[in-house]
Design a protein around this motif. Structure first.
Motif, PDB file in Angstrom:
ATOM      1  N   PRO A  42     -48.678 -80.587  37.584  1.00  6.01           N
ATOM      2  CA  PRO A  42     -48.767 -79.991  38.922  1.00  6.01           C
ATOM      3  C   PRO A  42     -49.670 -80.773  39.878  1.00  6.01           C
ATOM      4  O   PRO A  42     -49.456 -80.753  41.090  1.00  6.01           O
ATOM      5  CB  PRO A  42     -49.330 -78.587  38.666  1.00  6.01           C
ATOM      6  CG  PRO A  42     -49.006 -78.293  37.244  1.00  6.01           C
ATOM      7  CD  PRO A  42     -49.018 -79.627  36.534  1.00  6.01           C
ATOM      8  N   ALA A  45     -47.594 -83.254  42.114  1.00  5.79           N
ATOM      9  CA  ALA A  45     -46.447 -82.720  42.847  1.00  5.79           C
ATOM     10  C   ALA A  45     -46.160 -83.495  44.132  1.00  5.79           C
ATOM     11  O   ALA A  45     -45.020 -83.541  44.590  1.00  5.79           O
ATOM     12  CB  ALA A  45     -46.653 -81.240  43.174  1.00  5.79           C
ATOM     13  N   GLU A 118     -44.160 -72.490  46.171  1.00  6.26           N
ATOM     14  CA  GLU A 118     -45.486 -73.091  46.237  1.00  6.26           C
ATOM     15  C   GLU A 118     -45.474 -74.295  47.171  1.00  6.26           C
ATOM     16  O   GLU A 118     -44.511 -75.063  47.202  1.00  6.26           O
ATOM     17  CB  GLU A 118     -45.941 -73.538  44.843  1.00  6.26           C
ATOM     18  CG  GLU A 118     -46.136 -72.409  43.871  1.00  6.26           C
ATOM     19  CD  GLU A 118     -46.507 -72.891  42.479  1.00  6.26           C
ATOM     20  OE1 GLU A 118     -46.699 -74.115  42.261  1.00  6.26           O
ATOM     21  OE2 GLU A 118     -46.602 -72.025  41.585  1.00  6.26           O
ATOM     22  N   GLY A 121     -43.946 -77.814  46.435  1.00  2.00           N
ATOM     23  CA  GLY A 121     -42.764 -77.645  45.598  1.00  2.00           C
ATOM     24  C   GLY A 121     -41.585 -77.079  46.373  1.00  2.00           C
ATOM     25  O   GLY A 121     -40.550 -76.760  45.798  1.00  2.00           O
ATOM     26  N   THR A 123     -38.314 -76.498  48.286  1.00  2.00           N
ATOM     27  CA  THR A 123     -37.013 -77.130  48.094  1.00  2.00           C
ATOM     28  C   THR A 123     -35.982 -76.435  48.978  1.00  2.00           C
ATOM     29  O   THR A 123     -36.184 -75.269  49.350  1.00  2.00           O
ATOM     30  CB  THR A 123     -36.613 -77.046  46.603  1.00  2.00           C
ATOM     31  OG1 THR A 123     -35.369 -77.704  46.405  1.00  2.00           O
ATOM     32  CG2 THR A 123     -36.510 -75.617  46.112  1.00  2.00           C
ATOM     33  N   GLY A 148     -37.891 -80.694  45.055  1.00  2.00           N
ATOM     34  CA  GLY A 148     -38.797 -79.697  44.503  1.00  2.00           C
ATOM     35  C   GLY A 148     -38.042 -78.612  43.751  1.00  2.00           C
ATOM     36  O   GLY A 148     -36.818 -78.466  43.869  1.00  2.00           O
ATOM     37  N   SER A 149     -38.811 -77.820  43.010  1.00  2.00           N
ATOM     38  CA  SER A 149     -38.228 -76.732  42.221  1.00  2.00           C
ATOM     39  C   SER A 149     -38.763 -75.373  42.654  1.00  2.00           C
ATOM     40  O   SER A 149     -38.467 -74.369  42.033  1.00  2.00           O
ATOM     41  CB  SER A 149     -38.573 -76.944  40.746  1.00  2.00           C
ATOM     42  OG  SER A 149     -39.988 -76.847  40.587  1.00  2.00           O
ATOM     43  N   ILE A 151     -41.919 -74.719  42.530  1.00  2.00           N
ATOM     44  CA  ILE A 151     -43.266 -74.701  41.952  1.00  2.00           C
ATOM     45  C   ILE A 151     -43.759 -76.137  41.872  1.00  2.00           C
ATOM     46  O   ILE A 151     -42.980 -77.077  41.980  1.00  2.00           O
ATOM     47  CB  ILE A 151     -43.292 -74.029  40.557  1.00  2.00           C
ATOM     48  CG1 ILE A 151     -42.519 -74.858  39.518  1.00  2.00           C
ATOM     49  CG2 ILE A 151     -42.760 -72.601  40.621  1.00  2.00           C
ATOM     50  CD1 ILE A 151     -42.730 -74.414  38.084  1.00  2.00           C
ATOM     51  N   ARG A 152     -45.059 -76.301  41.647  1.00  2.00           N
ATOM     52  CA  ARG A 152     -45.632 -77.652  41.595  1.00  2.00           C
ATOM     53  C   ARG A 152     -45.467 -78.314  40.237  1.00  2.00           C
ATOM     54  O   ARG A 152     -45.624 -79.519  40.115  1.00  2.00           O
ATOM     55  CB  ARG A 152     -47.113 -77.608  41.981  1.00  2.00           C
ATOM     56  CG  ARG A 152     -47.330 -77.200  43.427  1.00  2.00           C
ATOM     57  CD  ARG A 152     -48.807 -77.162  43.782  1.00  2.00           C
ATOM     58  NE  ARG A 152     -49.450 -78.449  43.613  1.00  2.00           N
ATOM     59  CZ  ARG A 152     -49.486 -79.419  44.528  1.00  2.00           C
ATOM     60  NH1 ARG A 152     -48.886 -79.258  45.683  1.00  2.00           N
ATOM     61  NH2 ARG A 152     -50.111 -80.551  44.273  1.00  2.00           N
ATOM     62  N   SER A 154     -42.797 -78.807  38.298  1.00  2.00           N
ATOM     63  CA  SER A 154     -41.501 -79.363  37.905  1.00  2.00           C
ATOM     64  C   SER A 154     -40.764 -79.890  39.126  1.00  2.00           C
ATOM     65  O   SER A 154     -41.152 -79.627  40.261  1.00  2.00           O
ATOM     66  CB  SER A 154     -40.643 -78.312  37.189  1.00  2.00           C
ATOM     67  OG  SER A 154     -40.319 -77.250  38.064  1.00  2.00           O
ATOM     68  N   LYS A 155     -39.689 -80.611  38.850  1.00  2.00           N
ATOM     69  CA  LYS A 155     -38.799 -81.135  39.893  1.00  2.00           C
ATOM     70  C   LYS A 155     -37.366 -80.940  39.437  1.00  2.00           C
ATOM     71  O   LYS A 155     -37.083 -80.803  38.243  1.00  2.00           O
ATOM     72  CB  LYS A 155     -39.045 -82.635  40.139  1.00  2.00           C
ATOM     73  CG  LYS A 155     -40.409 -82.979  40.687  1.00  2.00           C
ATOM     74  CD  LYS A 155     -40.568 -82.585  42.128  1.00  2.00           C
ATOM     75  CE  LYS A 155     -41.934 -83.018  42.661  1.00  2.00           C
ATOM     76  NZ  LYS A 155     -42.098 -82.683  44.065  1.00  2.00           N
TER      77      LYS A 155
END
Length: 181
Positions: A42, A45, A118, A121, A123, A148-149, A151-152, A154-155
């Motif tokens: 994270p 990110a 977030e 993150g 998207t 982004g997904s 959240i910080r 993941s992608k």
């Protein structure tokens, strides 16, 4: 299927790893069935940091920025998606297309609360109904793009053209301009 460019990343079908997605993103996966997700630190990110740490070319990573425009008492919002090698042309292209006097990046507090995602993150996948999503043509033309997904940690990896399948999405030439380095 992951291309050679991203073959070093360990990805999973996004629908199989909802814990790596913001709830709104997980709910919107029906629009992007081929989306894959991968975990990141994270703290990494930020696009440039993520690309450097995970050996991802900047021209295969895209940023989603939320822009707010104002004309009188009217406020308009749009999500803009551009490759990391470019920047969204907020002051000219976006301002004119939104038909507003002033346009700027949305305040962080608004971006987080309105998107349910977030900061770092955000998207275009899973944005509120009715929001326009403008995608630079170069993003849509990218065989595989990382976004982004929600959240910080993941992608998401998917064909750039799949972003055009999102509700409210429109692919536009000239939305982004090259970043001078």
């Amino acid at each position: 299927m992951v291309s050679d460019v991203h073959s070093h990343l360990t990805t999973w079908p996004a629908a199989e790893r909802p814990e790596l997605l913001a709830p709104a993103v997980a709910a919107a996966l029906t629009y992007v069935l081929g989306a894959r997700v991968f975990e990141i630190d994270p703290a990494l990110a930020d696009t440039a940091a993520m690309c450097a740490a995970y050996d991802v070319p900047l021209d295969t990573s895209a940023n989603c920025v939320l822009v707010t425009g104002r004309r009188g008492g009217d406020e308009r919002h749009v999500a803009c998606v551009a490759l990391a090698t470019t920047r969204v042309d907020v002051n000219t292209f976006v301002r004119k297309r939104l038909d507003v006097r002033k346009a700027s990046f949305s305040a962080m507090e608004f971006a987080v609360s309105a998107s349910g995602m977030e900061y770092g993150g955000i998207t275009p996948i899973g944005l509120p109904a009715g929001w326009p999503v403008w995608i630079d043509a170069a993003v849509a033309a990218t065989a595989e793009v990382i976004v982004g997904s929600g959240i910080r940690g993941s992608k998401i990896l998917l064909p750039g053209a799949d972003l055009a399948l999102l509700p409210g999405a429109e692919v536009l030439e000239g939305l982004a301009v090259p970043v001078l380095r």
